[in-house]
Every structure is written in C-alpha cells, then in structure tokens.
Design an enzyme around this catalytic site. Structure first.
Site, PDB file in Angstrom:
ATOM      1  N   SER A 242       0.780  -1.238   0.000  1.00 32.29           N
ATOM      2  CA  SER A 242       0.000   0.000   0.000  1.00 32.29           C
ATOM      3  C   SER A 242       0.815   1.292   0.000  1.00 32.29           C
ATOM      4  O   SER A 242       0.246   2.382  -0.061  1.00 32.29           O
ATOM      5  CB  SER A 242      -0.961   0.020   1.194  1.00 32.29           C
ATOM      6  OG  SER A 242      -0.258   0.031   2.417  1.00 32.29           O
ATOM      7  N   LYS A 287      -5.153   4.861   8.788  1.00 31.25           N
ATOM      8  CA  LYS A 287      -4.005   5.509   8.164  1.00 31.25           C
ATOM      9  C   LYS A 287      -4.148   7.027   8.184  1.00 31.25           C
ATOM     10  O   LYS A 287      -3.160   7.747   8.373  1.00 31.25           O
ATOM     11  CB  LYS A 287      -3.831   4.989   6.738  1.00 31.25           C
ATOM     12  CG  LYS A 287      -3.386   3.540   6.708  1.00 31.25           C
ATOM     13  CD  LYS A 287      -3.124   3.023   5.309  1.00 31.25           C
ATOM     14  CE  LYS A 287      -2.585   1.596   5.371  1.00 31.25           C
ATOM     15  NZ  LYS A 287      -2.279   1.045   4.048  1.00 31.25           N
TER      16      LYS A 287
END
Length: 345
Positions: A242, A287
């Site tokens: 990611s 995140k």
C-alpha cells in the site's frame, strides 16, 4: 425472605460471573489500529537517506512524504468481548471478522512472506512509474521477489536478481522458469543467467523436492531493468503493497530539482499498478489518523476508498488519487496554493 428475593440473590452472582466470562472469552474478531508513518524523504536510523540513488543526480529537500501503516491484532489473537467493545468505541480503530484480517488458508509464515514479496514489488513498481513520469524507458523482467531461508537458492540468488536465461533459454515469463526447474526432477543442476547490480552472473542450483515437486526456493515477481539504481532503505519489518503511491512520489521528488512538497509534510496511501493507477487499500481511516498524528497537511486517498472516508472530518486535506501522474499534479498545485481546487471524494 421471599422466594423471589432468594432467587434474585442466587441469580445476581451468576449473572456477574457469566458476564465476566463473556467479556474475556475470545470471539472471531480482530482489529486494525493506526500504525507508525515513515518519511521516505528523510533518513533511516543510521542517518542514511531513505532514497538512495546511484547513476543519476539526487535532490534532497526539507519536505516530508510519509507512507502510512496499520497495525493488525496478532495472528492467532482473537478479541474478547471487552476488547472488541473498547476498540469499537474508539474512532481511530476498527473491528473486523478475524478471517478477513487473517485468512484461514494463510499461515503466519505465509502472511510474512507475502507481505515481504508485496513490499519488494511495490518498491520496484514505484521506481518504474517514477522513471516513466520522467520520460524514461524501463523494460520489464522477471526477478527474485523472495528467497526461502531453508531453500537451495539461499546465498546463491538474492532479492531483485533479474533472470536473463534459464538453461540457456532467454527468460520471457515466470511460468517458463517454473517449468524449467521442474524438468530437473532427476537432481541435476538448473542453470540461471542473472543480472545483479548491472553485472551478469551464472548460478547453478540443485532443486529440492518440496511437496513432490522440484523447487529452488524462491518467489518470482515483476522486475525491471532500470537505467540507474534507486534503493529504498525501508524497515524490513514493514510489508504489504500500500505504500506504492507515496514511494513513487518520493522517488520522483528525489530525482527532480526543487521540492515537490514545498517543504510541507504530506502523507497518503495506495497500491500502485504498473500503469501508474492507484488501487484501494485496507484500514484507510486508521491511516488517516496516523497521518494526522504525524502532522501531515494533505493526505492522498485512493479513488476506490472514497466511500470509506465519507463523513470523516480530519484536520488535514483529503485528496483523491486516481493515478500517480494526477497525484503529482495535484500536489504541485496545492504547493502553489493550499486553497486550490483539487480532486476530492
């Protein structure tokens, strides 16, 4: 004392005991929490630049481009009711079915190995996309993505070795290498011609029978023949795909004069495709929370994660990322004017 009161006196302790048991009995749930963020434009613990360049001019500036991480509850650790409730009420954490976080068909060792392969591939795709953004041609190849510490290839093949030939035949795809190795079920040596640090080497390996098939003990992945060397000094404990978008932006910034961030701290996430498209990831809310804690002023959200951030009102600007190219243009526009109209979810 009435029978009703006697019953209540007996039942109350039982209810408390059962309630206490319910709070600690493992349930089929796991959790995501905000993990640390890493400044790709910064330095590692040894004070070396994270982005290392050899064969091309490198430009380092004071801005920060941070990739974000999520910490999953440990493999084999299922949350109790009490733990699940505590995480559920915490807006920065997420409670998910255990099998979603740790699929039953994937062992702990497989999880770690897959994460390492994904990280290697993510970095190499990021390099190729950044170089393509500079107008450079980067041919694709088949490379070593991981070496089994117990396999025959240990100390003979290294991660990022590019396969040029197998048994004298030019390599065009991964299946060709697998088929060639399986022909050596008689214990004979398979011969590889590899490219390592711009040097071609010949390596001979005797396959080992694993699950009834001859194997050399490597995972194969997409590789490239880069015109110059770019290495990323990332914590080896961090895995997954990611960080691709942020790697690519940081590499592009390092290879070009001036500051892509304008000296600011920006963060984001997104798996990067070979065509520069930004793919979705998990744990977007965690995140964003990690990026906000790190002081980021702008956060790139993959297009397909837009539905996951609706209703969020973080203290940083969320920008939709569809491709690395569009993200770069959006960042340059934001540096010129923090109130500029940018792609949004």
């Amino acid at each position: 004392m009435s029978q009703r009161l006697i019953a209540a006196c007996i039942a109350a302790p039982l209810v408390l005991i059962l309630g206490g048991i319910a709070l600690v009995v493992p349930l089929p749930y796991a959790s995501y929490s905000p993990g640390p963020t890493y400044d790709i434009l910064g330095k590692d613990d040894n004070q070396a630049e994270v982005v290392q360049v050899d064969g091309h001019e490198a430009y380092y500036d004071k801005g920060q481009i941070r990739f974000t991480t999520v910490v999953a509850s440990s493999y084999g650790q299922k949350l109790s009711l009490g733990e699940a409730l505590a995480r559920w009420v915490d807006p920065d954490k997420a409670v998910l079915p255990y099998d979603v976080v740790h699929p039953p068909e994937v062992s702990q060792a497989d999880e770690k190995a897959e994460g390492a392969v994904q990280m290697t591939t993510s970095q190499d795709v990021a390099k190729a996309v950044a170089m393509a953004e500079l107008g450079l041609d980067v041919p694709t190849a088949v490379q070593v993505a991981m070496v089994d510490e117990e396999g025959p290839a240990k100390d003979k093949l290294l991660v990022r070795d590019v396969f040029k030939e197998v048994d004298g035949e030019p390599v065009t795809n991964a299946d060709q290498i697998i088929a060639a190795v399986r022909k050596h079920d008689d214990g004979s040596l398979v011969e590889f011609r590899i490219l390592r640090d711009k040097r071609e080497l010949t390596v001979r390996i005797k396959p080992k029978q694993i699950d009834g098939k001859p194997r050399v003990g490597v995972s194969l992945g997409l590789g490239y023949e880069f015109p110059f060397t770019v290495n990323l000094r990332v914590d080896p404990m961090v895995g997954g795909p990611s960080a691709g978008l942020m790697f690519s932006l940081a590499i592009y910034d390092t290879l070009t004069p001036g500051s892509l961030t304008g000296g600011a701290t920006i963060a984001g996430t997104g798996e990067l495709g070979t065509d520069g498209a930004v793919g979705p990831i998990g744990g977007i809310e965690q995140k964003i929370a990690g990026a906000q804690e790190a002081g980021a002023k702008l956060f790139f959200v993959p297009k397909d994660n837009c539905a996951d951030v609706k209703g969020l009102d973080p203290d940083l600007r969320l920008v939709k990322a569809t491709t690395m190219h569009e993200a770069r243009l959006a960042l340059e526009k934001w540096v010129g004017d923090h109130d500029a109209a940018l792609p949004t979810c």
